[in-house]
Design a protein around this motif. Structure first.
Motif, PDB file in Angstrom:
ATOM      1  N   TRP A 110       0.817  -1.210   0.000  1.00  0.00           N
ATOM      2  CA  TRP A 110       0.000   0.000   0.000  1.00  0.00           C
ATOM      3  C   TRP A 110       0.851   1.261   0.000  1.00  0.00           C
ATOM      4  O   TRP A 110       0.369   2.339  -0.328  1.00  0.00           O
ATOM      5  CB  TRP A 110      -0.922   0.027   1.206  1.00  0.00           C
ATOM      6  CG  TRP A 110      -1.943  -1.055   1.191  1.00  0.00           C
ATOM      7  CD1 TRP A 110      -1.954  -2.161   1.971  1.00  0.00           C
ATOM      8  CD2 TRP A 110      -3.083  -1.155   0.339  1.00  0.00           C
ATOM      9  NE1 TRP A 110      -3.036  -2.943   1.670  1.00  0.00           N
ATOM     10  CE2 TRP A 110      -3.745  -2.350   0.668  1.00  0.00           C
ATOM     11  CE3 TRP A 110      -3.608  -0.356  -0.674  1.00  0.00           C
ATOM     12  CZ2 TRP A 110      -4.915  -2.756   0.027  1.00  0.00           C
ATOM     13  CZ3 TRP A 110      -4.766  -0.767  -1.300  1.00  0.00           C
ATOM     14  CH2 TRP A 110      -5.407  -1.943  -0.959  1.00  0.00           C
ATOM     15  N   GLY A 111       2.117   1.155   0.382  1.00  0.00           N
ATOM     16  CA  GLY A 111       2.966   2.337   0.489  1.00  0.00           C
ATOM     17  C   GLY A 111       3.118   3.093  -0.816  1.00  0.00           C
ATOM     18  O   GLY A 111       3.053   4.315  -0.849  1.00  0.00           O
ATOM     19  N   GLU A 112       3.310   2.375  -1.900  1.00  0.00           N
ATOM     20  CA  GLU A 112       3.503   3.029  -3.196  1.00  0.00           C
ATOM     21  C   GLU A 112       2.189   3.515  -3.795  1.00  0.00           C
ATOM     22  O   GLU A 112       2.184   4.420  -4.614  1.00  0.00           O
ATOM     23  CB  GLU A 112       4.185   2.068  -4.159  1.00  0.00           C
ATOM     24  CG  GLU A 112       5.595   1.718  -3.754  1.00  0.00           C
ATOM     25  CD  GLU A 112       6.239   0.749  -4.718  1.00  0.00           C
ATOM     26  OE1 GLU A 112       5.649   0.505  -5.791  1.00  0.00           O
ATOM     27  OE2 GLU A 112       7.320   0.243  -4.408  1.00  0.00           O
ATOM     28  N   ARG A 113       1.092   2.914  -3.398  1.00  0.00           N
ATOM     29  CA  ARG A 113      -0.204   3.253  -3.989  1.00  0.00           C
ATOM     30  C   ARG A 113      -1.051   4.135  -3.087  1.00  0.00           C
ATOM     31  O   ARG A 113      -2.201   4.409  -3.399  1.00  0.00           O
ATOM     32  CB  ARG A 113      -0.962   1.969  -4.289  1.00  0.00           C
ATOM     33  CG  ARG A 113      -0.286   1.127  -5.324  1.00  0.00           C
ATOM     34  CD  ARG A 113      -1.164  -0.040  -5.694  1.00  0.00           C
ATOM     35  NE  ARG A 113      -0.500  -0.864  -6.664  1.00  0.00           N
ATOM     36  CZ  ARG A 113       0.024  -2.049  -6.396  1.00  0.00           C
ATOM     37  NH1 ARG A 113      -0.040  -2.526  -5.172  1.00  0.00           N
ATOM     38  NH2 ARG A 113       0.607  -2.752  -7.337  1.00  0.00           N
ATOM     39  N   ARG A 114      -0.506   4.573  -1.993  1.00  0.00           N
ATOM     40  CA  ARG A 114      -1.295   5.319  -1.015  1.00  0.00           C
ATOM     41  C   ARG A 114      -1.815   6.636  -1.583  1.00  0.00           C
ATOM     42  O   ARG A 114      -2.990   6.969  -1.400  1.00  0.00           O
ATOM     43  CB  ARG A 114      -0.450   5.581   0.229  1.00  0.00           C
ATOM     44  CG  ARG A 114      -1.207   6.285   1.311  1.00  0.00           C
ATOM     45  CD  ARG A 114      -0.381   6.414   2.548  1.00  0.00           C
ATOM     46  NE  ARG A 114      -1.083   7.219   3.519  1.00  0.00           N
ATOM     47  CZ  ARG A 114      -0.623   7.506   4.696  1.00  0.00           C
ATOM     48  NH1 ARG A 114       0.554   7.061   5.067  1.00  0.00           N
ATOM     49  NH2 ARG A 114      -1.318   8.246   5.521  1.00  0.00           N
ATOM     50  N   ASN A 115      -0.980   7.398  -2.271  1.00  0.00           N
ATOM     51  CA  ASN A 115      -1.430   8.673  -2.829  1.00  0.00           C
ATOM     52  C   ASN A 115      -2.497   8.479  -3.888  1.00  0.00           C
ATOM     53  O   ASN A 115      -3.487   9.219  -3.936  1.00  0.00           O
ATOM     54  CB  ASN A 115      -0.249   9.438  -3.416  1.00  0.00           C
ATOM     55  CG  ASN A 115       0.658   9.988  -2.351  1.00  0.00           C
ATOM     56  OD1 ASN A 115       0.314  10.019  -1.183  1.00  0.00           O
ATOM     57  ND2 ASN A 115       1.830  10.418  -2.749  1.00  0.00           N
ATOM     58  N   LEU A 150      -4.593   5.892  -4.209  1.00  0.00           N
ATOM     59  CA  LEU A 150      -5.831   5.423  -3.599  1.00  0.00           C
ATOM     60  C   LEU A 150      -6.552   6.539  -2.844  1.00  0.00           C
ATOM     61  O   LEU A 150      -7.782   6.647  -2.911  1.00  0.00           O
ATOM     62  CB  LEU A 150      -5.546   4.258  -2.657  1.00  0.00           C
ATOM     63  CG  LEU A 150      -5.150   2.952  -3.335  1.00  0.00           C
ATOM     64  CD1 LEU A 150      -4.740   1.921  -2.307  1.00  0.00           C
ATOM     65  CD2 LEU A 150      -6.290   2.436  -4.179  1.00  0.00           C
ATOM     66  N   ALA A 151      -5.804   7.371  -2.135  1.00  0.00           N
ATOM     67  CA  ALA A 151      -6.428   8.483  -1.421  1.00  0.00           C
ATOM     68  C   ALA A 151      -7.037   9.488  -2.398  1.00  0.00           C
ATOM     69  O   ALA A 151      -8.129  10.011  -2.165  1.00  0.00           O
ATOM     70  CB  ALA A 151      -5.415   9.171  -0.512  1.00  0.00           C
ATOM     71  N   GLY A 159      -4.820  11.492   4.043  1.00  0.00           N
ATOM     72  CA  GLY A 159      -4.589  10.136   3.568  1.00  0.00           C
ATOM     73  C   GLY A 159      -3.416  10.015   2.632  1.00  0.00           C
ATOM     74  O   GLY A 159      -3.040   8.917   2.240  1.00  0.00           O
ATOM     75  N   ARG A 160      -2.841  11.118   2.234  1.00  0.00           N
ATOM     76  CA  ARG A 160      -1.737  11.096   1.281  1.00  0.00           C
ATOM     77  C   ARG A 160      -0.425  11.317   2.012  1.00  0.00           C
ATOM     78  O   ARG A 160      -0.357  11.952   3.042  1.00  0.00           O
ATOM     79  CB  ARG A 160      -1.933  12.194   0.240  1.00  0.00           C
ATOM     80  CG  ARG A 160      -3.231  12.041  -0.511  1.00  0.00           C
ATOM     81  CD  ARG A 160      -3.432  13.122  -1.511  1.00  0.00           C
ATOM     82  NE  ARG A 160      -2.537  12.858  -2.625  1.00  0.00           N
ATOM     83  CZ  ARG A 160      -1.837  13.806  -3.243  1.00  0.00           C
ATOM     84  NH1 ARG A 160      -1.932  15.038  -2.857  1.00  0.00           N
ATOM     85  NH2 ARG A 160      -1.062  13.505  -4.230  1.00  0.00           N
ATOM     86  N   THR A 161       0.637  10.783   1.429  1.00  0.00           N
ATOM     87  CA  THR A 161       1.968  11.052   1.952  1.00  0.00           C
ATOM     88  C   THR A 161       2.571  12.188   1.148  1.00  0.00           C
ATOM     89  O   THR A 161       2.185  12.445   0.028  1.00  0.00           O
ATOM     90  CB  THR A 161       2.873   9.810   1.832  1.00  0.00           C
ATOM     91  OG1 THR A 161       2.966   9.438   0.463  1.00  0.00           O
ATOM     92  CG2 THR A 161       2.329   8.663   2.646  1.00  0.00           C
TER      93      THR A 161
END
Length: 158
Positions: free
Chosen positions: A18-23, A25-26, A151-153
């Motif tokens: 989920w780390g690479e797709r977090r932005n 997905l948010a 929700g975004r990094t």
């Protein structure tokens, strides 16, 4: 009681990173919620076109909520902390004031939509759907703002 969830961890899923797709997905989740909020309000405006059924002034809550969405997300978390924003009009203080005004607009719109729901529809024994549409529009825009903001990094932006 304040730190009772400090050591709680969700079980890690090895199948998805989920780390690479977090932005992404948010952003998608926030976009779907924002779209759904406006879709519900547009639907109510089409189904109830007369001002006696849905007062056209009730659309201002959604407009201010959308304006607050853009105001809140225009300021990054690093600017609020003062990590990346040293110059400009007011620096870190200006970013915090801008964010505060955005959240006040957002909460004001949400509270006004509740007032419209109960004051104009529930207590008047009228059809409640237009009031629910106004409320759900603002609630969904509020949720999309929170998901997009928190929700975004920010590793990609710093």
């Amino acid at each position: 009681m304040a730190g009772f969830l400090d050591h709680f961890r969700w079980p890690d899923c090895e199948c998805v990173d989920w780390g690479e797709r977090r932005n992404a997905l948010a952003s998608v989740a926030a976009g779907v919620l924002f779209f759904t909020g406006w879709w519900v309000m547009i639907d109510a405006a089409v189904v109830y076109p007369k001002p006696e059924q849905l007062n056209h002034a009730f659309h201002t809550c959604g407009v201010f909520s959308t304006l607050a969405f853009f105001m809140i997300n225009a300021v990054s978390n690093a600017q609020v902390r003062g990590d990346s924003y040293e110059s400009g009009c007011l620096g870190r203080t200006g970013a915090r004031v801008w964010l505060f005004i955005g959240f006040m607009l957002m909460f004001g719109s949400l509270i006004a939509s509740m007032w419209i729901l109960f004051g104009a529809y529930v207590t008047q024994n009228a059809d409640v759907y237009p009031g629910l549409a106004v409320f759900f529009q603002n609630a969904l825009i509020f949720l999309s703002t929170l998901i997009y903001k928190f929700g975004r990094t920010e590793e990609l932006w710093t």
